[in-house]
Design a protein around this motif. Structure first.
Motif, PDB file in Angstrom:
ATOM      1  N   SER A  94       0.822  -1.211   0.000  1.00 45.73           N
ATOM      2  CA  SER A  94       0.000   0.000   0.000  1.00 45.73           C
ATOM      3  C   SER A  94       0.855   1.260   0.000  1.00 45.73           C
ATOM      4  CB  SER A  94      -0.917   0.018   1.233  1.00 45.73           C
ATOM      5  OG  SER A  94      -1.790  -1.083   1.218  1.00 45.73           O
ATOM      6  N   ASP A 154       4.224   4.189   8.058  1.00 45.99           N
ATOM      7  CA  ASP A 154       3.005   4.202   8.871  1.00 45.99           C
ATOM      8  C   ASP A 154       1.950   3.233   8.331  1.00 45.99           C
ATOM      9  OD1 ASP A 154       4.115   6.068  10.496  1.00 45.99           O
ATOM     10  OD2 ASP A 154       2.846   7.737   9.869  1.00 45.99           O
ATOM     11  N   ARG A 155       2.103   2.833   7.065  1.00 47.57           N
ATOM     12  CA  ARG A 155       1.087   1.993   6.436  1.00 47.57           C
ATOM     13  C   ARG A 155       1.753   0.740   5.889  1.00 47.57           C
ATOM     14  NH1 ARG A 155      -3.083   3.865   1.567  1.00 47.57           N
ATOM     15  NH2 ARG A 155      -4.890   2.729   2.384  1.00 47.57           N
ATOM     16  N   TYR A 160      -2.046   0.570  10.249  1.00 47.19           N
ATOM     17  CA  TYR A 160      -2.021   1.901   9.636  1.00 47.19           C
ATOM     18  C   TYR A 160      -2.134   2.882  10.795  1.00 47.19           C
ATOM     19  CZ  TYR A 160      -2.802   5.430   5.971  1.00 47.19           C
ATOM     20  OH  TYR A 160      -2.683   6.491   5.112  1.00 47.19           O
ATOM     21  N   GLY A 168      -7.021   5.257  12.763  1.00 49.03           N
ATOM     22  CA  GLY A 168      -5.999   4.336  12.301  1.00 49.03           C
ATOM     23  C   GLY A 168      -6.455   2.903  12.452  1.00 49.03           C
ATOM     24  N   HIS A 213      -4.119   8.799  11.310  1.00 50.56           N
ATOM     25  CA  HIS A 213      -3.931   9.766  10.228  1.00 50.56           C
ATOM     26  C   HIS A 213      -5.288  10.394   9.910  1.00 50.56           C
ATOM     27  CE1 HIS A 213      -5.286   5.998   8.467  1.00 50.56           C
ATOM     28  NE2 HIS A 213      -5.840   6.720   7.508  1.00 50.56           N
ATOM     29  N   THR A 239       0.782   5.715   0.281  1.00 49.18           N
ATOM     30  CA  THR A 239       0.051   6.846   0.836  1.00 49.18           C
ATOM     31  C   THR A 239       0.176   8.027  -0.122  1.00 49.18           C
ATOM     32  OG1 THR A 239       1.987   7.638   2.071  1.00 49.18           O
ATOM     33  CG2 THR A 239       0.512   6.111   3.208  1.00 49.18           C
ATOM     34  N   TYR A 243      -4.462  -6.790   5.729  1.00 50.89           N
ATOM     35  CA  TYR A 243      -3.541  -6.616   6.848  1.00 50.89           C
ATOM     36  C   TYR A 243      -3.245  -7.980   7.460  1.00 50.89           C
ATOM     37  CZ  TYR A 243      -4.551  -1.578   6.811  1.00 50.89           C
ATOM     38  OH  TYR A 243      -4.686  -0.254   6.453  1.00 50.89           O
ATOM     39  N   SER A 292       0.119  -2.334   5.009  1.00 48.01           N
ATOM     40  CA  SER A 292      -0.794  -3.295   4.393  1.00 48.01           C
ATOM     41  C   SER A 292      -0.433  -3.519   2.924  1.00 48.01           C
ATOM     42  CB  SER A 292      -2.231  -2.771   4.482  1.00 48.01           C
ATOM     43  OG  SER A 292      -2.342  -1.527   3.798  1.00 48.01           O
TER      44      SER A 292
END
Length: 257
Positions: free
Chosen positions: A98, A113-114, A161, A235, A164, A100, A155, A116
């Motif tokens: 993934s 931060d992400r 995540y 999140g 955000h 952002t 996930y 997945s």
């Protein structure tokens, strides 16, 4: 400041204009951080105040949680099991790490931060996607064409995540190019396609709220201001065992192209 942000002027442009007008750098910077942009209209089911069951056109959807300010609903039975499995099966071959939104450029980027894996369907790409999109549009009273394509995410254990916001910061330099495709994001629908064995709740830190993922249920929330005062910080908590699959639908203020 809010008007200049709405017109697409970046943070640095507004800051320099304020400095030229005699503001100190510290006060100008603080004011930019604290000033929300103008509020936008947001989706909301017309009967959510008076009924715990909503008409989504092809089915009835139950409400288990209602919150106003921010506007948030937890929806039960938004999807049936066959629809959840169909989205997962169609998404699996197309999964990638993934990304952002890169607010500096308006593009996309990898971010720690992400963690997945995910993919996007185009709007109306297949019969299941089209049926779900039409259901959401009917349920929330928001034009079908104002929705981004459905995103499916997986996930696995240890992935998350971090909290955000889904709106686009109006003062970031890449935001004008993002907004050109349909204006601001004004709402999010997170649909749970498969619950993990443990962990993976959707958390709203400002609200002290956790939504437990259950197959077929969803959480909807809107944000009329692209500002932390919207209280929509959220999140996905780490999955501890099993896999969590979700489908996310973002709604824009205008037609998304």
């Amino acid at each position: 400041m809010a008007a200049q942000a709405a017109e697409g002027h970046g943070r640095e442009v507004v800051l320099q204009a304020m400095l030229a007008a005699g503001w100190s750098h510290q006060v100008a910077s603080e004011a930019l951080s604290e000033t929300p942009p103008p509020a936008l209209p947001v989706p909301w089911p017309a009967s959510a105040e008076s009924s715990l069951r909503l008409d989504a056109g092809d089915r009835r959807v139950d409400i288990s949680t209602v919150m106003r300010g921010p506007d948030l609903l937890v929806l039960e039975n938004l999807l049936d099991e066959q629809e959840c499995l169909a989205l997962i099966d169609a998404a699996k071959p197309r999964l990638q790490r993934s990304l952002t939104v890169a607010l500096e450029t308006g593009g996309e980027e990898l971010h720690d931060d992400r963690t997945s894996d995910g993919m996007f369907f185009t709007r109306g790409e297949n019969t299941v996607v089209a049926r779900i999109e039409a259901r959401i549009a009917r349920l929330l009273g928001w034009p079908l064409e104002n929705g981004e394509g459905l995103q499916v995410l997986r996930y696995g254990p240890g992935t998350e995540y971090k909290p955000h916001y889904d709106y686009f910061d109006p003062f970031e330099p890449g935001t004008p190019s993002i907004l050109a495709r349909g204006g601001q994001r004004v709402a999010t629908v997170i649909m749970y396609l498969q619950e993990p064995a443990e962990g993976g709740a959707t958390v709203f830190p400002d609200l002290r709220l956790q939504v437990v993922p259950r197959r077929g249920s969803a959480v909807f929330f809107s944000y009329g201001m692209a500002h932390p005062s919207s209280q929509t910080l959220h999140g996905g908590m780490p999955v501890l065992a099993g896999e969590k699959w979700i489908a996310t639908k973002w709604l824009r203020e205008r037609e998304f192209v």
